[in-house]
Design a protein around this motif. Structure first.
Motif, short mmCIF file in Angstrom:
data_model
loop_
_atom_site.label_atom_id
_atom_site.label_comp_id
_atom_site.label_asym_id
_atom_site.label_seq_id
_atom_site.Cartn_x
_atom_site.Cartn_y
_atom_site.Cartn_z
N THR A 1 48.86 43.64 40.47
CA THR A 1 47.94 44.50 41.24
C THR A 1 46.71 43.74 41.70
OG1 THR A 1 46.86 45.24 39.18
CG2 THR A 1 48.69 46.57 40.01
N LEU B 1 50.79 51.19 33.47
CA LEU B 1 49.98 50.55 34.49
C LEU B 1 48.66 51.29 34.52
CD1 LEU B 1 49.70 48.41 36.68
CD2 LEU B 1 50.61 50.08 38.32
N GLY B 2 47.66 50.69 33.90
CA GLY B 2 46.42 51.41 33.68
C GLY B 2 46.65 52.46 32.60
N THR C 1 50.24 44.56 35.70
CA THR C 1 48.79 44.61 35.94
C THR C 1 48.32 43.37 36.70
OG1 THR C 1 48.53 45.86 33.89
CG2 THR C 1 46.55 44.83 34.81
N SER D 1 53.97 45.40 30.91
CA SER D 1 52.75 46.05 31.41
C SER D 1 51.75 45.02 31.88
CB SER D 1 52.14 46.93 30.31
OG SER D 1 53.04 47.96 29.93
N LYS D 2 51.61 43.90 31.14
CA LYS D 2 50.65 42.87 31.54
C LYS D 2 51.07 42.21 32.86
CE LYS D 2 48.22 38.80 29.80
NZ LYS D 2 48.37 38.08 31.08
#
Length: 535
Positions: free
Chosen positions: A65, A33-34, A62, A58-59
């Motif tokens: 957020t 995440l980042g 993201t 992960s996408k």
């Protein structure tokens, strides 16, 4: 029998299990995440490889957020017989399968619960950091950092202005005192701009350092600029860490170098002590002159330091570097080609030291230069003439030519001073010898023993050449002694009424007065005049 068979089988199974190779754990891929790693997955799912699976997860995280209505409590887990599905308001985030659990120490439900806890905490912190309130707080903190930086810069500038004022004030006062004492102050005036420029450079360096250190502090405030802050800090911290670790790793080599240096230093001190004692005459070594002691010590010291450098060279940092070795070779070549004449003079100086043609204080003649030796080293010999002219002569020039030393035998045998006069044939040679010897003995600085002697060096057309030889133990007064001898020769010959025919000349003697001063002529002396006789 059956029991024994079972025991053997159990034993063999134990041995096989002990020697069995454990299964290697596959390489995992992080879920990001980042730039933060949430957890690591080691198994793929369906048609997705491990890497593709983590990229998709992960996408999705993201994307969550960016939602303004995000609520961490809306993340749920749904368990079935093969998967544990983690979703947010019905949208799939990820699924935990049995392979994931098999590669961890938890079962599938426990592993999924652990992942949900990590996701809730991380997403909650990320969204909180991205909120308007947090953003406003971060901006205010960044502004505070900038204001503090400006205050510090203002303080540095004001401090340096005060330092410059104090320097100017004290400088003028000191120069005024120096001027009152008659000291030159022009050089001091030229030094002041140098100090001011150094202060300006120091001030700018401090300001640049403060700005550089303030940037990471400002970037650390905002979550999306933290990588930049870390990178900026690494530019300073990483070199310092490398230097610190290099120093720590170099401590054993440093101790070795220190031991070698101290050992060499105390050996040199011992050699110096022996050399000084020999030079002072405290003890004597057969066929070794005291004046050789200090030059020999200097040579031994250079050789010992050179040997020490050769020994410690492998322990120097970077000594195995090709660049370091190349620079060393390059400097050696420059030294060899650029100092050939200097090396020639040094070798000549060493040879002259052990040849002992002269020492400091001796009156010598080197080429056309005659004077006293006031300095002698490996490169040059400095001679002071009787006119107080200091002449520097390279040692190679001295070694290539002839050197006359007037002092070496002056104390034991006596230095012979010689001068020549020409006297007419009408004067008995015995009288000339007596007059010359009397003139020499009456000269202050000439030794009466050994007795001066005269040599007749030539029978010329109009006169006889006589050479007076007189002994002295004061070679430094040669010029004065020659002057005294010449004065006394004139006085003695004038008193005896003997003409000195130097330079020789021919004359018709009848009618000419004798060539001596009037004060030495007899009171009844008459000019002969011309006598003509008729046969």
């Amino acid at each position: 029998m059956l029991k024994r068979t079972c025991l053997v089988i159990i034993l063999l199974l134990g041995i096989l299990q002990a020697f069995a190779q454990p299964a290697t754990k596959p390489v995992g891929e992080p879920v990001l995440l980042g730039n933060d790693t949430l957890f690591t997955l080691y198994a793929g799912q369906g048609l997705f490889t491990v890497k593709e699976r983590t990229q998709v997860i992960s996408k999705r995280l993201t994307d969550l957020t960016s939602r303004l209505d995000f609520n961490a409590d809306s993340i749920t887990i749904k368990n079935d017989t093969a998967l544990c599905v983690i979703s947010y308001k019905g949208e799939l985030i990820m699924a935990v399968n049995n392979n994931d659990a098999a590669l961890s120490e938890l079962n599938r439900q426990q592993l999924a619960t652990n992942f949900v806890s990590i996701i809730k905490k991380t997403l909650g912190n990320s969204i909180a950091n991205n909120s308007v309130k947090q953003l406003l707080t971060d901006v205010l903190e960044a502004v505070a950092v900038i204001i503090l930086l400006l205050i510090l810069i203002w303080g540095v500038n004001r401090t340096f202005r005060w330092i410059k004022y104090r320097i100017f004030h004290s400088w003028d006062k000191r120069l005024a005192k120096l001027a009152e004492k008659g000291a030159p102050v022009n050089y001091a005036h030229r030094l002041l701009p140098v100090f001011i420029n150094l202060l300006n450079i120091l001030r700018l360096a401090i300001i640049v350092l403060m700005i550089y250190l303030a940037l990471p502090v400002a970037f650390l405030i905002f979550p999306w600029t933290k990588p930049i802050a870390t990178q900026l800090l690494s530019y300073v911290v990483d070199p310092l860490k490398r230097i610190l670790f290099a120093l720590l790793h170099y401590i054993p080599n440093l101790l070795t170098v220190l031991v070698i240096y101290l050992f060499t230093r105390y050996i040199i001190k011992l050699v110096k002590f022996i050399a000084v004692e020999i030079s002072n005459g405290s003890f004597v070594i057969k066929n070794f002159y005291p004046e050789w002691a200090i030059p020999t010590y200097n040579i031994v010291r250079v050789l010992l330091y050179a040997f020490m450098f050769v020994v410690i060279f492998p322990y120097l940092p970077g000594s195995d570097s090709k660049v370091f070795q190349g620079v060393t070779v390059f400097l050696g070549i420059l030294f060899s080609f650029g100092s050939s004449s200097a090396i020639s003079n040094m070798v000549s100086g060493i040879v002259l030291t052990y040849m002992r043609p002269y020492k400091v204080g001796d009156r010598v003649k080197v080429g056309d230069v005659t004077g006293d030796v006031i300095e002698k080293n490996l490169l040059i010999t400095r001679v002071r003439t009787i006119k107080n002219e200091d002449v520097t002569v390279p040692n190679a020039t001295i070694l290539a030519g002839a050197t006359v030393n007037y002092t070496t035998s002056s104390k034991s045998l006596g230095l012979i001073l010689n001068t020549s006069v020409t006297i007419g044939y009408d004067v008995p040679w015995q009288q000339v010898h007596d007059l010359l010897i009397s003139a020499a003995i009456s000269s202050e600085g000439v030794l009466s023993e050994p007795t001066p002697f005269v040599l007749q060096t030539g029978l010329n057309d109009f006169n006889v050449a006589y050479q007076l030889n007189a002994y002295t133990d004061k070679p430094q007064q040669m010029a004065v002694l020659y002057s005294r001898i010449h004065q006394n020769i004139q006085d003695k010959f004038n008193e005896a009424g003997v003409e000195i025919m130097s330079p020789h000349y021919s004359a018709l003697r009848d009618g000419n007065t004798i060539q001596i001063p009037d004060g030495y002529k007899p009171t009844d002396y008459k000019k002969p005049g011309f006598n003509i006789e008729k046969d």
